[in-house]
Design a protein around this motif. Structure first.
Motif, PDB file in Angstrom:
ATOM      1  N   LYS A   2     -10.720   1.810  -3.918  1.00 14.11           N
ATOM      2  CA  LYS A   2      -9.955   3.039  -4.156  1.00 14.11           C
ATOM      3  C   LYS A   2     -10.876   4.190  -4.544  1.00 14.11           C
ATOM      4  CE  LYS A   2      -6.030   3.217  -4.261  1.00 14.11           C
ATOM      5  NZ  LYS A   2      -5.037   3.582  -3.204  1.00 14.11           N
ATOM      6  N   LEU A   3     -11.879   3.920  -5.385  1.00 17.19           N
ATOM      7  CA  LEU A   3     -12.819   4.964  -5.782  1.00 17.19           C
ATOM      8  C   LEU A   3     -13.621   5.470  -4.584  1.00 17.19           C
ATOM      9  CD1 LEU A   3     -14.199   3.534  -9.175  1.00 17.19           C
ATOM     10  CD2 LEU A   3     -12.580   5.420  -8.856  1.00 17.19           C
ATOM     11  N   ALA A   4     -14.000   4.553  -3.695  1.00 21.59           N
ATOM     12  CA  ALA A   4     -14.735   4.964  -2.489  1.00 21.59           C
ATOM     13  C   ALA A   4     -13.865   5.856  -1.609  1.00 21.59           C
ATOM     14  CB  ALA A   4     -15.190   3.726  -1.715  1.00 21.59           C
ATOM     15  N   ARG A   5     -12.592   5.530  -1.491  1.00 25.06           N
ATOM     16  CA  ARG A   5     -11.682   6.343  -0.667  1.00 25.06           C
ATOM     17  C   ARG A   5     -11.464   7.727  -1.289  1.00 25.06           C
ATOM     18  NH1 ARG A   5      -7.084   2.983   2.397  1.00 25.06           N
ATOM     19  NH2 ARG A   5      -8.231   1.087   2.888  1.00 25.06           N
ATOM     20  N   ILE A   6     -11.315   7.762  -2.604  1.00 29.05           N
ATOM     21  CA  ILE A   6     -11.131   9.053  -3.272  1.00 29.05           C
ATOM     22  C   ILE A   6     -12.399   9.901  -3.124  1.00 29.05           C
ATOM     23  CG2 ILE A   6     -10.714  10.170  -5.492  1.00 29.05           C
ATOM     24  CD1 ILE A   6      -9.061   7.741  -6.305  1.00 29.05           C
ATOM     25  N   ALA A   7     -13.561   9.244  -3.218  1.00 26.85           N
ATOM     26  CA  ALA A   7     -14.824   9.971  -3.050  1.00 26.85           C
ATOM     27  C   ALA A   7     -14.903  10.585  -1.657  1.00 26.85           C
ATOM     28  CB  ALA A   7     -16.000   9.031  -3.291  1.00 26.85           C
ATOM     29  N   TRP A   8     -14.478   9.838  -0.640  1.00 29.12           N
ATOM     30  CA  TRP A   8     -14.479  10.393   0.723  1.00 29.12           C
ATOM     31  C   TRP A   8     -13.533  11.592   0.817  1.00 29.12           C
ATOM     32  CZ3 TRP A   8     -10.640  11.270   4.269  1.00 29.12           C
ATOM     33  CH2 TRP A   8     -11.065  11.643   5.554  1.00 29.12           C
ATOM     34  N   ALA A   9     -12.361  11.497   0.200  1.00 29.06           N
ATOM     35  CA  ALA A   9     -11.410  12.606   0.240  1.00 29.06           C
ATOM     36  C   ALA A   9     -11.992  13.846  -0.442  1.00 29.06           C
ATOM     37  CB  ALA A   9     -10.100  12.197  -0.437  1.00 29.06           C
TER      38      ALA A   9
ATOM     39  N   TYR B 180     -11.308  15.546  -8.048  1.00 28.31           N
ATOM     40  CA  TYR B 180     -10.389  14.505  -8.507  1.00 28.31           C
ATOM     41  C   TYR B 180      -9.466  15.029  -9.594  1.00 28.31           C
ATOM     42  CZ  TYR B 180      -8.631  10.285 -10.718  1.00 28.31           C
ATOM     43  OH  TYR B 180      -7.822   9.317 -11.253  1.00 28.31           O
ATOM     44  N   GLU B 181      -8.189  14.674  -9.450  1.00 28.47           N
ATOM     45  CA  GLU B 181      -7.192  14.990 -10.469  1.00 28.47           C
ATOM     46  C   GLU B 181      -6.423  13.710 -10.769  1.00 28.47           C
ATOM     47  OE1 GLU B 181      -4.704  18.112  -9.183  1.00 28.47           O
ATOM     48  OE2 GLU B 181      -6.335  19.571  -8.923  1.00 28.47           O
ATOM     49  N   ALA B 182      -6.325  13.380 -12.035  1.00 31.21           N
ATOM     50  CA  ALA B 182      -5.664  12.126 -12.443  1.00 31.21           C
ATOM     51  C   ALA B 182      -4.159  12.292 -12.425  1.00 31.21           C
ATOM     52  CB  ALA B 182      -6.126  11.711 -13.832  1.00 31.21           C
ATOM     53  N   GLY B 183      -3.619  12.640 -11.257  1.00 35.15           N
ATOM     54  CA  GLY B 183      -2.176  12.814 -11.093  1.00 35.15           C
ATOM     55  C   GLY B 183      -1.655  11.951  -9.980  1.00 35.15           C
ATOM     56  N   PRO B 184      -0.401  12.167  -9.544  1.00 37.80           N
ATOM     57  CA  PRO B 184       0.188  11.361  -8.476  1.00 37.80           C
ATOM     58  C   PRO B 184      -0.598  11.412  -7.175  1.00 37.80           C
ATOM     59  CG  PRO B 184       1.855  12.645  -9.599  1.00 37.80           C
ATOM     60  CD  PRO B 184       0.548  13.152 -10.084  1.00 37.80           C
ATOM     61  N   ASP B 185      -1.265  12.577  -6.887  1.00 36.80           N
ATOM     62  CA  ASP B 185      -1.975  12.699  -5.629  1.00 36.80           C
ATOM     63  C   ASP B 185      -3.225  11.856  -5.574  1.00 36.80           C
ATOM     64  OD1 ASP B 185      -0.100  14.477  -4.803  1.00 36.80           O
ATOM     65  OD2 ASP B 185      -1.218  16.264  -5.388  1.00 36.80           O
ATOM     66  N   ALA B 186      -3.791  11.515  -6.750  1.00 41.54           N
ATOM     67  CA  ALA B 186      -5.030  10.757  -6.769  1.00 41.54           C
ATOM     68  C   ALA B 186      -4.874   9.383  -6.165  1.00 41.54           C
ATOM     69  CB  ALA B 186      -5.561  10.642  -8.207  1.00 41.54           C
ATOM     70  N   LEU B 187      -3.666   8.796  -6.328  1.00 37.23           N
ATOM     71  CA  LEU B 187      -3.438   7.459  -5.803  1.00 37.23           C
ATOM     72  C   LEU B 187      -3.427   7.440  -4.289  1.00 37.23           C
ATOM     73  CD1 LEU B 187      -2.793   4.528  -6.478  1.00 37.23           C
ATOM     74  CD2 LEU B 187      -0.375   5.124  -6.506  1.00 37.23           C
ATOM     75  N   ASN B 188      -2.971   8.536  -3.669  1.00 38.10           N
ATOM     76  CA  ASN B 188      -2.837   8.575  -2.227  1.00 38.10           C
ATOM     77  C   ASN B 188      -3.999   9.299  -1.543  1.00 38.10           C
ATOM     78  OD1 ASN B 188      -0.251   7.367  -2.375  1.00 38.10           O
ATOM     79  ND2 ASN B 188       0.638   9.356  -2.942  1.00 38.10           N
ATOM     80  N   ALA B 189      -5.057   9.581  -2.280  1.00 42.36           N
ATOM     81  CA  ALA B 189      -6.166  10.349  -1.702  1.00 42.36           C
ATOM     82  C   ALA B 189      -6.883   9.530  -0.644  1.00 42.36           C
ATOM     83  CB  ALA B 189      -7.143  10.738  -2.807  1.00 42.36           C
TER      84      ALA B 189
END
Length: 341
Positions: free
Chosen positions: A317-324, A332-341
């Motif tokens: 998940k962290l790798a995917r968020i990093a790509w986004a 990065y924002e620790a909100g609902p959007d972070a899960l779907n990044a």
């Protein structure tokens, strides 16, 4: 000599083997060159596609050939191996490179810039120093244990070993030898701190690296290595592709229409994989202080999966968020959007 549409190079340290073929795939030439001879040859050759395996020195050769006007590509060695015909030799390898590169579905490796390679060297040197420091610390623990001295775990006790030895009655010769080891430990420790300071300074002036630091539990070392390996993220179709390149997706062994998923593939840069998993473990150890959709997702997984399995899933998940963050120029924002990044 007929005009070549595609040239494969089997790279070596001093000798380079070239296989040229035309648009129909017919062999045009086979040549063996030294490095200066090869550069002179390509300098007088009309622009063409040149392909080589992604190995030691390949990125430099790609940059040199690109500056001459050629289209240079890198291909992973594992994709070349199936196209080697008969017995293996350098010319056969060069021909296999051409054969693999001519496949329309072939995937190529993105060449690295000088800055990316330099930063990669810094990371490898630091990793080597950390390995040596750990080895020295373990040696000192083992030597002292032979004389009945059992020290606590950790590097903190090693940094104040002189005071710890003063409290023990040890042979003078042993104390001198351990002091020499301790001096080497201190030297390695100072070098690692200097590398850490240099990495932090580089990230301060890097836009992508600064944004990657917004990821939870990701520090300067992981952020800078992510920036090197990922770049702007455009060479990956989606976040899953980047996670797969790091080796954080399941291996498959499926047949007969039955899907069989195994453990993570562990492909790509093992150091980056290790750092991402370590970041995930730190996040999970501090889970009671974390908030947002990502923290809720981790708590939900921990209720039904083993800690190590969740750590790998969170690293994915962290790798995917990093790509986004890299591909969409976001933070990065620790909100609902972070899960779907």
């Amino acid at each position: 000599m007929s005009e070549s549409a595609l040239i494969g190079i089997d790279l070596g340290k001093h000798s380079f083997y070239l296989h040229g073929q035309d648009e129909s795939g017919r062999e045009v030439f086979r040549k063996k060159f030294s490095r200066p001879q090869m550069m002179y040859f390509f300098g007088n050759l009309p622009s063409c596609v040149v392909v080589m395996e992604a190995c030691a020195g390949a990125h430099f050769v790609v940059r040199q050939l690109t500056s001459m006007g050629h289209t240079a590509k890198l291909i992973s060695p594992q994709f070349v191996r199936p196209f080697v015909k008969g017995n293996k030799n350098d010319f056969v390898d060069a021909e296999a490179i051409c054969e693999a590169a001519s496949r329309p579905s072939m995937r190529f490796v993105t060449p690295k810039t000088e800055a990316q390679q330099t930063l990669s060297v810094l990371h490898r040197m630091r990793e080597s120093l950390v390995h040596d420091r750990t080895k020295i610390a373990n040696q000192m623990h083992g030597f002292l244990l032979e004389f009945g001295v059992s020290l606590p775990k950790g590097l903190a006790i090693m940094r104040r070993l002189a005071s710890a030895l003063a409290e023990r009655e040890l042979p003078v010769r042993l104390t001198v030898l351990l002091q020499r080891l301790h001096d080497h430990f201190v030297y390695l420790d100072e070098q690692i701190k200097a590398f850490d300071k240099e990495l932090a300074g580089q990230l301060a002036g890097d836009d992508l690296g600064s944004r990657l630091l917004s990821l939870p539990c990701v520090g300067p070392i992981t952020a800078s290595l992510l920036a090197v390996e990922m770049g702007d993220g455009q060479r990956y179709r989606c976040s899953r592709d980047f996670a797969a390149s790091v080796g954080l997706v399941p291996r498959q062994y499926s047949t007969g229409g039955k899907a069989n998923l195994l453990g993570i593939s562990k492909r790509g840069d093992k150091h980056l994989l290790q750092l991402l998993v370590q970041c995930a473990r730190v996040y999970m150890q501090r889970l009671e202080h974390q908030k947002g959709a990502l923290a809720d997702w981790v708590r939900s997984l921990l209720s039904r999966r083993h800690f190590n399995v969740v750590a790998c899933a969170l690293a994915n998940k962290l790798a995917r968020i990093a790509w986004a963050i890299a591909a969409h120029h976001t933070q990065y924002e620790a909100g609902p959007d972070a899960l779907n990044a």
